[in-house]
Design a protein around this motif. Structure first.
Motif, PDB file in Angstrom:
ATOM      1  N   ALA A 179       1.083  -1.422  -0.100  1.00  0.00           N
ATOM      2  CA  ALA A 179      -0.148   0.072  -0.101  1.00  0.00           C
ATOM      3  C   ALA A 179       0.789   1.227   0.157  1.00  0.00           C
ATOM      4  CB  ALA A 179      -0.910  -0.121   1.036  1.00  0.00           C
ATOM      5  N   ALA A 180       1.907   0.938   0.743  1.00  0.00           N
ATOM      6  CA  ALA A 180       2.666   2.241   1.286  1.00  0.00           C
ATOM      7  C   ALA A 180       3.355   2.781  -0.714  1.00  0.00           C
ATOM      8  CB  ALA A 180       3.654   2.419   1.780  1.00  0.00           C
ATOM      9  N   ARG A 181       3.485   1.548  -1.135  1.00  0.00           N
ATOM     10  CA  ARG A 181       4.069   1.553  -2.191  1.00  0.00           C
ATOM     11  C   ARG A 181       3.601   2.050  -3.595  1.00  0.00           C
ATOM     12  NH1 ARG A 181       8.739   2.722  -4.782  1.00  0.00           N
ATOM     13  NH2 ARG A 181      10.594   1.333  -3.238  1.00  0.00           N
ATOM     14  N   GLN A 190      14.227  12.145   3.787  1.00  0.00           N
ATOM     15  CA  GLN A 190      13.010  10.421   3.487  1.00  0.00           C
ATOM     16  C   GLN A 190      12.100  11.404   3.801  1.00  0.00           C
ATOM     17  OE1 GLN A 190      14.752   9.793   7.049  1.00  0.00           O
ATOM     18  NE2 GLN A 190      16.709   9.490   6.066  1.00  0.00           N
ATOM     19  N   HIS A 191      11.166  10.047   2.647  1.00  0.00           N
ATOM     20  CA  HIS A 191       9.810  10.881   2.634  1.00  0.00           C
ATOM     21  C   HIS A 191       9.046   9.357   3.124  1.00  0.00           C
ATOM     22  CE1 HIS A 191       9.288  12.797  -1.301  1.00  0.00           C
ATOM     23  NE2 HIS A 191       9.764  13.681  -0.472  1.00  0.00           N
ATOM     24  N   THR A 192       8.113   9.257   3.687  1.00  0.00           N
ATOM     25  CA  THR A 192       7.990   8.870   4.944  1.00  0.00           C
ATOM     26  C   THR A 192       6.448   8.446   4.820  1.00  0.00           C
ATOM     27  OG1 THR A 192       9.410   9.123   7.232  1.00  0.00           O
ATOM     28  CG2 THR A 192       7.359   7.237   7.610  1.00  0.00           C
ATOM     29  N   VAL A 193       5.681   7.215   4.838  1.00  0.00           N
ATOM     30  CA  VAL A 193       4.307   7.185   4.611  1.00  0.00           C
ATOM     31  C   VAL A 193       3.640   6.355   5.896  1.00  0.00           C
ATOM     32  CG1 VAL A 193       2.593   5.861   3.195  1.00  0.00           C
ATOM     33  CG2 VAL A 193       5.067   6.672   1.966  1.00  0.00           C
ATOM     34  N   TYR A 194       2.214   6.396   6.271  1.00  0.00           N
ATOM     35  CA  TYR A 194       2.082   6.226   7.243  1.00  0.00           C
ATOM     36  C   TYR A 194       0.787   5.174   6.517  1.00  0.00           C
ATOM     37  CZ  TYR A 194       5.199   9.707   9.031  1.00  0.00           C
ATOM     38  OH  TYR A 194       6.155  10.416   9.166  1.00  0.00           O
ATOM     39  N   VAL A 195       1.141   4.350   7.256  1.00  0.00           N
ATOM     40  CA  VAL A 195      -0.081   3.148   7.275  1.00  0.00           C
ATOM     41  C   VAL A 195      -0.450   2.342   8.580  1.00  0.00           C
ATOM     42  CG1 VAL A 195      -0.701   1.402   6.057  1.00  0.00           C
ATOM     43  CG2 VAL A 195       1.022   1.957   5.103  1.00  0.00           C
ATOM     44  N   PRO A 230      -2.111   0.258  10.397  1.00  0.00           N
ATOM     45  CA  PRO A 230      -1.942  -1.369  10.715  1.00  0.00           C
ATOM     46  C   PRO A 230      -2.792  -2.112  10.551  1.00  0.00           C
ATOM     47  CG  PRO A 230      -1.270  -0.345  12.578  1.00  0.00           C
ATOM     48  CD  PRO A 230      -1.749   0.807  11.888  1.00  0.00           C
ATOM     49  N   TYR A 231      -4.324  -2.124  10.570  1.00  0.00           N
ATOM     50  CA  TYR A 231      -5.555  -2.657  10.882  1.00  0.00           C
ATOM     51  C   TYR A 231      -6.035  -2.602   9.788  1.00  0.00           C
ATOM     52  CZ  TYR A 231      -3.463  -1.853  16.241  1.00  0.00           C
ATOM     53  OH  TYR A 231      -2.540  -1.554  17.072  1.00  0.00           O
ATOM     54  N   THR A 232      -6.043  -1.217   9.314  1.00  0.00           N
ATOM     55  CA  THR A 232      -7.122  -0.976   7.631  1.00  0.00           C
ATOM     56  C   THR A 232      -6.039  -1.323   6.482  1.00  0.00           C
ATOM     57  OG1 THR A 232      -7.068   0.592   7.578  1.00  0.00           O
ATOM     58  CG2 THR A 232      -8.232  -0.527   9.160  1.00  0.00           C
ATOM     59  N   GLY A 233      -4.338  -1.147   6.873  1.00  0.00           N
ATOM     60  CA  GLY A 233      -4.120  -1.444   5.183  1.00  0.00           C
ATOM     61  C   GLY A 233      -4.026   0.191   4.452  1.00  0.00           C
ATOM     62  N   ALA A 234      -4.917   1.306   5.112  1.00  0.00           N
ATOM     63  CA  ALA A 234      -5.594   2.224   5.091  1.00  0.00           C
ATOM     64  C   ALA A 234      -3.806   3.519   4.463  1.00  0.00           C
ATOM     65  CB  ALA A 234      -6.386   2.690   4.938  1.00  0.00           C
ATOM     66  N   VAL A 235      -3.730   3.786   3.622  1.00  0.00           N
ATOM     67  CA  VAL A 235      -2.751   5.230   3.931  1.00  0.00           C
ATOM     68  C   VAL A 235      -3.194   6.340   4.438  1.00  0.00           C
ATOM     69  CG1 VAL A 235      -1.043   6.644   2.286  1.00  0.00           C
ATOM     70  CG2 VAL A 235      -0.887   3.515   2.016  1.00  0.00           C
ATOM     71  N   GLN A 236      -2.675   6.805   5.050  1.00  0.00           N
ATOM     72  CA  GLN A 236      -2.765   8.061   6.468  1.00  0.00           C
ATOM     73  C   GLN A 236      -2.418   9.468   5.771  1.00  0.00           C
ATOM     74  OE1 GLN A 236      -5.042   5.420  10.270  1.00  0.00           O
ATOM     75  NE2 GLN A 236      -3.453   7.410  10.892  1.00  0.00           N
ATOM     76  N   GLY A 258       3.176  -0.602  13.204  1.00  0.00           N
ATOM     77  CA  GLY A 258       3.356   0.617  13.972  1.00  0.00           C
ATOM     78  C   GLY A 258       2.610  -0.717  15.628  1.00  0.00           C
ATOM     79  N   THR A 259       2.848  -0.069  16.717  1.00  0.00           N
ATOM     80  CA  THR A 259       2.259  -0.644  17.867  1.00  0.00           C
ATOM     81  C   THR A 259       1.139   0.232  18.369  1.00  0.00           C
ATOM     82  OG1 THR A 259       4.177   0.189  19.257  1.00  0.00           O
ATOM     83  CG2 THR A 259       4.652  -2.123  17.909  1.00  0.00           C
ATOM     84  N   GLY A 260      -0.081  -0.291  18.293  1.00  0.00           N
ATOM     85  CA  GLY A 260      -0.904   0.353  19.622  1.00  0.00           C
ATOM     86  C   GLY A 260      -1.865   0.804  18.986  1.00  0.00           C
ATOM     87  N   ASP A 261      -1.338   2.295  19.138  1.00  0.00           N
ATOM     88  CA  ASP A 261      -2.125   3.195  18.371  1.00  0.00           C
ATOM     89  C   ASP A 261      -1.219   4.125  17.071  1.00  0.00           C
ATOM     90  OD1 ASP A 261      -0.470   4.949  20.027  1.00  0.00           O
ATOM     91  OD2 ASP A 261      -2.938   5.975  20.076  1.00  0.00           O
ATOM     92  N   GLN A 262      -0.059   3.132  17.193  1.00  0.00           N
ATOM     93  CA  GLN A 262       0.889   4.248  15.960  1.00  0.00           C
ATOM     94  C   GLN A 262       0.649   3.159  14.635  1.00  0.00           C
ATOM     95  OE1 GLN A 262       2.786   6.552  17.374  1.00  0.00           O
ATOM     96  NE2 GLN A 262       1.636   6.301  18.647  1.00  0.00           N
ATOM     97  N   THR A 263       0.764   4.236  14.219  1.00  0.00           N
ATOM     98  CA  THR A 263       1.070   3.798  11.918  1.00  0.00           C
ATOM     99  C   THR A 263       2.122   3.039  12.121  1.00  0.00           C
ATOM    100  OG1 THR A 263       1.877   5.786  11.121  1.00  0.00           O
ATOM    101  CG2 THR A 263      -0.472   5.674  11.527  1.00  0.00           C
ATOM    102  N   THR A 264       2.212   1.902  11.262  1.00  0.00           N
ATOM    103  CA  THR A 264       3.303   1.524  10.375  1.00  0.00           C
ATOM    104  C   THR A 264       4.110   2.765   9.112  1.00  0.00           C
ATOM    105  OG1 THR A 264       2.301  -0.264  11.112  1.00  0.00           O
ATOM    106  CG2 THR A 264       4.476  -0.432   9.228  1.00  0.00           C
TER     107      THR A 264
END
Length: 487
Positions: A95-97, A130-135, A137-143, A111-117
């Motif tokens: 999804a991030a790619r 860098q560019h960091t993409v936040y996903v 982890p429970y839905t796989g949606a890019v935030q 991601g752990t707890g409420d933290q995104t991947t």
């Protein structure tokens, strides 16, 4: 104001009535070393105070970065709701790619707890950033995605640069190094001077740590607040100076040379598959890979599972290796007790090929790592932030009180009016015993070499002070010559 009063020496009290059986002591003058320290403390405070004010204000702003990040980037950094089932890392990386088709994938932080991947991509035009993409982890949606610097958000990066170099690059780093190089001198010198003053008067133990507000007025009351607050802050200020110098341009390089000489640097995780050590090893490296391959997203799940089986719990960061090398998995929990272990995993065989456990680091490497986290306000969470904020506010108060003393000591008589107080009298350097000079000069030279932005201003201060003093004595001698001839 006399040198005796400036140096903190007590003048003998006059005794009314008949002369005592024991002759009264003559007024004590400040020891040459104390007089020199007082003059150095005064001038260092006046000249270095602007650097310390900026460092304190920018450091104070930096202490609130965790809360600021959450306020500004909460939608990217955290999920709206914590689910029961996590999506695979393969799905999240894919999804991030898809959201960020360009760049090399250099690391993934599940991601752990409420933290995104966090899925991090490097692009040549960004340099260290860098560019960091936040996903989610429970839905796989890019935030969302942000331009980051070793994991720091844009706001944190901006405040970090402000504190380190005022956004002036390498030139600006001189300011912070000057502040850190002299902060410990001012703190220790102030404690020594205050101890001498309390040691020569009554209530030493009490008023060393508690301001004397009973009878003190004007400059004496201000000095009491200035000194006792400085005593309370001393340990924290010394810590900030020491840890800040490890990052500085010149003193930091000397510190690194010392660590190399003692073989006390943080060990580097080997990601080679033939047992040879990996190159590099900086504080901000993402694993050991210098040229990541186009990683198969499914490999992240297998490597993470191997690392978990190897004992790496909590938040981690996975860095894919170049072809023919192992992948690095590192714990990233910087809060106490820290979890900073690392393992290298062969993605072809799912075997752990190397370990780098925090317990095996040298004492200096451990202290350096812990000191960095405490200096940044991360080691003890909110408590750490509060302590740093208190140190910054306290330092600002000490500086304000020091400047106020300078103003309060100004002459106010019509024939001697001046905008500020006079500096402590010179002469301490010429009065030093030979053995103090013999022992002190090599020590000062060594410290000045290790801390150039302490040594250079100190040398300048001493040279200017000696030259100005010689000119004043010469001018005074010329003024006395006609009277001497007339007599």
């Amino acid at each position: 104001m006399s040198l005796t009063e400036l140096s903190g020496e007590s003048a003998p009290e006059s005794v009314p009535g008949p002369a005592p059986a024991v002759p009264a002591r003559s007024p004590r003058r400040a020891a040459p070393l104390a007089a020199l320290l007082l003059r150095l403390h005064f001038y260092a405070g006046v000249l270095i105070a602007p650097f310390l004010v900026v460092a304190a204000l920018t450091g104070l702003a930096y202490t609130v970065t965790p809360q600021l990040d959450q306020l500004l980037y909460g939608d990217q950094l955290t999920v709206a709701s914590v689910g029961e089932q996590r999506r695979s890392l393969a799905d999240q990386v894919t999804a991030a790619r898809n959201a960020h088709p360009t760049g090399d994938l250099v690391s993934v932080a599940p991601g752990t707890g409420d933290q995104t991947t966090r899925v991090v991509f490097a692009l040549e035009e960004l340099g260290e950033k860098q560019h960091t993409v936040y996903v989610d982890p429970y839905t796989g949606a890019v935030q969302g995605q942000l331009t980051t610097w070793f994991g720091s958000t844009p706001a944190t990066t901006w405040l970090d640069d402000l504190h380190r170099n005022l956004h002036l690059g390498e030139f600006g780093r001189h300011y912070s190094e000057i502040a850190a190089s002299w902060l410990w001198v001012l703190a220790l010198g102030g404690i020594i001077l205050w101890w001498r003053r309390r040691n020569n008067g009554r209530g030493r133990a009490k008023h060393l740590l508690v301001p004397d507000l009973s009878a003190a007025k004007g400059v004496r009351r201000t000095r009491s607040w200035h000194a006792t607050t400085g005593v309370w802050l001393a340990v924290g200020l010394l810590f900030l100076a020491a840890t800040g110098l490890t990052w500085s341009r010149f003193a930091g390089a000397n510190f690194g040379t010392g660590l190399d000489a003692l073989d006390a640097r943080r060990p580097v995780l080997s990601t080679t598959l033939d047992g040879a050590p990996s190159a590099g090893g900086g504080e901000h490296q993402h694993g050991g890979a210098s040229a990541p391959a186009a990683a198969d997203p499914a490999t992240f799940d297998r490597v993470l599972a191997v690392a978990r089986d190897a004992g790496l719990s909590g938040p981690v960061e996975i860095s894919p290796g170049a072809p023919g090398t192992a992948w690095a998995v590192a714990q990233t929990d910087n809060a106490w007790p820290v979890r900073l272990d690392q393992v290298a995993v062969d993605p072809a065989t799912n075997a752990v090929t190397a370990r780098n456990d925090f317990a095996g680091w040298s004492l200096l490497a451990k202290l350096s790592a812990l000191g960095v986290q405490a200096h940044m306000g991360l080691l003890f969470g909110v408590v750490n932030q509060i302590l740093l904020a208190a140190l910054a506010v306290g330092l600002l108060c000490v500086i304000v009180w020091g400047c106020r003393m300078w103003w309060q000591r100004r002459p106010t008589r019509a024939d001697r009016r001046a905008p500020v107080g006079a500096p402590p009298a010179r002469g301490g350097l010429r009065g030093l015993p030979w053995w103090v000079v013999l022992l002190g000069v090599p020590v000062v030279v060594a410290v000045g070499w290790a801390l150039p932005w302490f040594g250079i201003p100190l040398l300048g201060f001493l040279v200017v002070d000696v030259v100005v003093g010689a000119l004043a004595r010469r001018r005074g001698g010329r003024q006395r010559d006609p009277a001497a001839l007339a007599g």
